[in-house]
Design an enzyme around this catalytic site. Structure first.
Site, short mmCIF file in Angstrom:
data_model
loop_
_atom_site.label_atom_id
_atom_site.label_comp_id
_atom_site.label_asym_id
_atom_site.label_seq_id
_atom_site.Cartn_x
_atom_site.Cartn_y
_atom_site.Cartn_z
N ARG A 174 12.14 5.93 -4.47
CA ARG A 174 11.78 5.91 -5.89
C ARG A 174 10.77 6.97 -6.29
NH1 ARG A 174 9.25 2.49 -2.70
NH2 ARG A 174 7.10 1.90 -3.05
N ILE A 206 -10.26 6.74 -6.73
CA ILE A 206 -10.85 6.75 -8.06
C ILE A 206 -12.17 6.00 -8.08
CG2 ILE A 206 -9.72 4.63 -8.89
CD1 ILE A 206 -10.40 7.84 -10.95
N CYS A 232 -7.37 -26.08 7.98
CA CYS A 232 -6.66 -27.06 8.81
C CYS A 232 -5.15 -26.91 8.72
CB CYS A 232 -7.12 -28.48 8.49
SG CYS A 232 -7.32 -28.78 6.74
#
Lengths: 592, 345
Positions: A60, A97, A174
């Site tokens: 993509r 950034i 747990c």
């Protein structure tokens, strides 16, 4: 006829030539966005991304090719764009950034900032920087077939952090250590185990049976006894998992028998846990070896990774991966630690085998490596077309901003009462629903009159926010005395936001790999409704229901959370696809 | 028509297509891998569709375009190098298109759609037409649907765009739905304990069918009937805008040009009135507003329409997920997308 430059009015085209914009992220959305920006006529673009190119990006992130694998995304993106638009002025930063170099001054350079990120931390950060610098921000995200775009502008819209985002899914200790009931519990356990054996040991990532499990005790005294016993349990407890493993030389069979036989047998002694649950069945290496059937032929038609191994296959995979990881550790030297990486074959093999063995022990159907990788690695499926559509919408919003048309942007306006997802019903004894927080359910009501619903002077409405602990009772009064064009007035002490939440501590271990992080419904009890505090005074029986139709974006839908494309979530169930077809929403329909 | 599925998926394919296989599954990917597609028109929209289909991993994509590269084309799409002025647009786009995914067979054909013999189209599983005249689209649609070839049409005019598809009168597909798990009362171990839990993520594939009409039928809806008039209120005006723009293209042999915006604007106004009149509708249905916004192909609009169109082709080739039936309209000024059906019931 206005003067045009291509599709755009000359004024707008000219402003694109001079303005400076920042694109944060050069991945799925980023590549498409950069392409759209230069083709639309934006000349001065800065792009930043800390990542390098991976082969799984290539389906993509079209600015990258196989030969670029390993290189900086921002850098290669810039070079590829210059190929088809040499006149573009692009600055690329291979950096985070969040680096303090990118301060408020930096952000002030830009007329527009566009996020193309995949994690919440960075989004929060950019959000704050844009608020501080007072620069409009276009926020977006995609996951699978879904995506969204929102414009954030200080003073006009809510910001990215205004609404609480659903917390990442966590599981109680747990459950992980004693009573797993779903494959994800076993996968989380296996990742903890990896760290305990080969990586950085973490007190919150215990893998051994939890004797202090409150569910295991028959009575409160016993619970206390167990808890203190586990602390005093002498030498066995004091030795860490890693130390013990080292003492055995990371012998895979010894590891196997401890984790999948001895520890399970211990769990079985905590009989209360198994009163209403199916008890786990311990495994024995030698028994399995003797029973092992000849190696099954791997069917050629599927992906190798998508096969589900048999139990003995898992045992062998476990053994091989332990041996490989052991050598990796030795190579690194004393006090070395490995970091789990889904793309490291041995690490992935280890988690696959350990998780599957545990699933088998706890009577769950085992999973293929393909599926385990999805869950353990928080992989979000992604395709080019969704990103293409979203990036197109981002640029269209950008053009509106630059044209000064902020009111027409996709935003979540500050609503009068600060409700996010109001469910409004009429107190008419029938609980007639006027507005539903479920999108689309009550759209038809928006153009009706209040009187159509039998609402008169003195009627009461109850508005309950689905996503916040916030309920209002609204008294509707009729008056002839409102000014022209004023449809309603609020009198009385009306809040403009929800009351502060009641704290609700949960005993959970936070994990960084959540699975389906759907929006969690509030678990605290409802705050008492702010009764009789406010009244809505209506000029005449005008159109019903303001507010919820102002919500343009799919901000916080009931069925799935914000599309942060956070690396903490995996494939989302698709909701409301073609049901939306034909809707006159501002949201784009086509995302299936 | 889809070539016999090669059962083996190579390591290279598995690695590259990983993120999409996780979304639409291995079967869908294999079907894509066996499909051949024809794409006519390499303008802004065409380039987007080409990119999307090549990245998706079809077997072959043929780029068919007789036009030459102009300065305008360099601004409109990202496959054509700036140095290619004067070359054929399909051939100039070939190299970049192929580089998007070497595993796809990409061909460039400098011919005209109208000159192609009927059997040219028969080698494809799907045909996608951009930049074609109305008559040409109608003719190709008719031919292809007779041979069970899937047809897609799409265009972008400034801020506006549309997509149409005809998947045949009996299109079968599957839809993924969550599996409904009935808790079982009995248990084999006799202890009364619960059985092994089913993974809540499990889904099942449900078979569906849908019926599509031809482009001719879709465009020739009769608006003079009472029923049609009543439906008019809910009808997106984009449909009529499409008629206007297709008429412009037929009359002028090109789309509205920013260089001649004055005259073209006038002509559009006139065509609007003529078209609505011919349909028996009021000219006020479509006001003048659209005129200055339908020039050239706007890149973000190409991206949106190209994304939707690309995904529809992927769905149709893989026969998976609900198709848009049968138009998708996008209004870039409002940011609205709408799916609607036009044609006989």
């Amino acid at each position: 006829m206005v003067q045009l430059v291509g599709s755009l009015r000359k004024e707008l085209a000219d402003s694109l030539y001079t303005c400076k914009v920042l694109v944060v992220g050069a991945g799925g959305i980023g590549c498409e966005l950069l392409k759209n920006l230069v083709l639309t006529g934006f000349k001065n673009i800065e792009v930043i991304d800390l990542d390098t190119i991976d082969v799984s990006n290539l389906n993509r992130q079209f600015l990258f090719q196989k030969k670029h694998v390993g290189k900086s995304k921002a850098q290669v993106a810039k070079e590829s764009v210059l190929q088809f638009c040499p006149s573009a002025n692009i600055t690329a930063y291979h950096d985070s950034i969040m680096n303090p170099d990118y301060n408020v001054e930096f952000f002030r350079k830009f007329m527009l900032v566009m996020n193309a990120l995949d994690n919440r931390a960075a989004r929060n950060h950019v959000n704050r920087m844009c608020l501080a610098a007072d620069v409009p921000l276009i926020e977006s995200g995609t996951a699978g077939y879904l995506g969204q775009v929102t414009v954030i502008k200080k003073g006009l819209t809510e910001c990215y952090e205004c609404q609480p985002k659903p917390a990442q899914k966590t599981f109680p200790g747990c459950t992980i250590r004693n009573t797993p009931s779903e494959p994800i519990h076993c996968i989380v356990w296996a990742k903890y185990l990896f760290n305990q054996l080969f990586g950085e040991e973490d007190a919150d990532q215990e893998v051994s049976p939890d004797t202090a499990d409150p569910e295991a005790a028959w009575n409160p005294e016993e619970a206390t006894a167990r808890a203190s016993a586990s602390e005093k349990d002498g030498d066995v407890k004091r030795v860490s998992t890693k130390e013990w493993a080292r003492s055995t030389g990371y012998d895979p069979i010894k590891l196997f028998n401890k984790l999948f036989k001895d520890d399970i047998m211990y769990l079985l002694t905590m009989d209360k846990l198994w009163k209403k649950r199916k008890a786990p069945t311990p495994l024995d290496w030698t028994q399995l070896e003797n029973k092992a059937s000849p190696q099954e032929e791997s069917p050629a038609s599927g992906l190798k990774d998508q096969q589900v191994l048999g139990v003995w296959g898992c045992c062998q995979l476990f053994k091989h991966s332990v041996e490989t990881l052991r050598s990796e550790l030795r190579e690194k030297g004393d006090n070395a630690e490995l970091v789990w990486d889904k793309d490291d074959p041995a690490a992935m093999d280890f988690v696959t085998s350990a998780a599957n063995l545990r699933m088998h022990i706890f009577s769950m159907n085992m999973k293929s490596r393909f599926d385990v990788k999805s869950m353990a690695g928080n992989i979000i499926p992604a395709i080019a077309t969704t990103n293409a559509v979203i990036a197109g919408l981002i640029v269209l919003e950008g053009l509106k901003i630059l044209s000064g048309e902020l009111e027409s942007c996709r935003t979540i306006l500050k609503e009068r009462f600060g409700m996010v997802a109001p469910d409004v019903q009429i107190e008419d004894g029938k609980g007639t629903i006027l507005i539903s927080s479920e999108e689309g359910e009550t759209e038809a009501n928006n153009s009706k009159y209040l009187s159509d619903f039998g609402i008169r002077n003195g009627s009461r409405l109850q508005s309950d926010d689905f996503l916040q602990d916030y309920t209002l009772l609204i008294n509707v009064l009729h008056t002839e005395e409102l000014e022209r064009d004023v449809e309603f007035e609020v009198v009385g002490e009306a809040p403009d936001k929800a009351p502060p939440p009641q704290s609700n501590p949960e005993e959970v271990n936070s994990i960084t790999n959540g699975n389906k992080d759907s929006a969690q419904p509030s678990t605290s009890s409802k705050a008492p409704a702010d009764e009789d505090d406010l009244m809505i005074v209506d000029s005449d029986e005008e159109e019903g229901a303001p507010s919820s139709s102002a919500t343009v974006t799919s901000g916080t839908k009931r069925k799935h959370s914000d599309l942060d494309s956070d690396k903490s979530s995996t494939k989302r169930p698709r909701t409301d696809p073609s049901a939306a077809a034909g809707d006159e929403d501002d949201d784009i329909i086509a995302l299936d | 028509m889809i070539e016999k599925e090669d059962p083996i998926i190579s390591e290279e394919e598995a690695a590259q297509y990983d993120r999409q296989i996780r979304l639409w599954g291995l079967d869908a990917q294999k079907r894509l891998r066996g499909s051949r597609v024809l794409l006519a028109g390499l303008g802004g929209l065409g380039a987007e569709v080409a990119k999307n289909l090549i990245l998706a991993g079809v077997k072959g994509l043929t780029l068919l375009d007789h036009e030459q590269v102009t300065e305008e084309s360099c601004r409109a799409q990202f496959l054509v190098p700036v140095s290619a002025r004067g070359q054929n647009r399909a051939q100039a786009s070939l190299e970049r298109a192929q580089n998007l995914n070497p595993m796809v067979e990409v061909h460039a054909d400098p011919g005209r759609v109208e000159d192609k013999p009927d059997d040219f189209f028969l080698q494809f599983d799907a045909v996608c037409l951009t930049g074609c005249s109305r008559d040409l689209m109608v003719r190709v649609d008719q031919l292809c649907s007779q041979h069970r070839i899937k047809v897609f049409c799409g265009d972008v005019y400034g801020y506006y765009g549309y997509m149409f598809c005809n998947l045949g009168q009996e299109y079968s597909y599957v839809e993924e739905k969550p599996k409904v798990v009935k808790p079982s009362g009995d248990s084999s171990d006799g202890s009364g304990a619960k059985k092994a839990k089913v993974d809540p993520n499990e889904t099942t594939m449900v078979k569906k069918t849908a019926s599509f009409c031809t482009l001719k039928e879709a465009l020739e809806v009769d608006w003079t009937t009472e029923k049609a008039k009543a439906a008019l209120k809910k009808t997106p005006v984009d449909y009529f805008l499409l008629h206007v723009l297709l008429k412009f293209r037929t009359d002028k042999g090109r789309d509205p040009d920013p260089q001649s915006s004055e005259e073209d604007g006038e002509l559009l106004r006139q065509i609007r009135s003529d078209v609505l009149d011919a349909l028996g509708l009021s000219a006020s249905l479509l006001n003048d507003d659209f005129i200055s916004y339908c020039f050239s192909e706007m890149s973000p609009v190409c991206a949106v329409v190209g994304g939707v169109l690309g995904q529809e082709v992927v769905k149709a080739l893989s026969q998976r997920d609900v198709p848009h039936r049968n138009f998708f309209f996008f209004d870039g000024r409002k940011g609205n997308g709408m799916v609607d059906y036009f044609g006989p019931n």
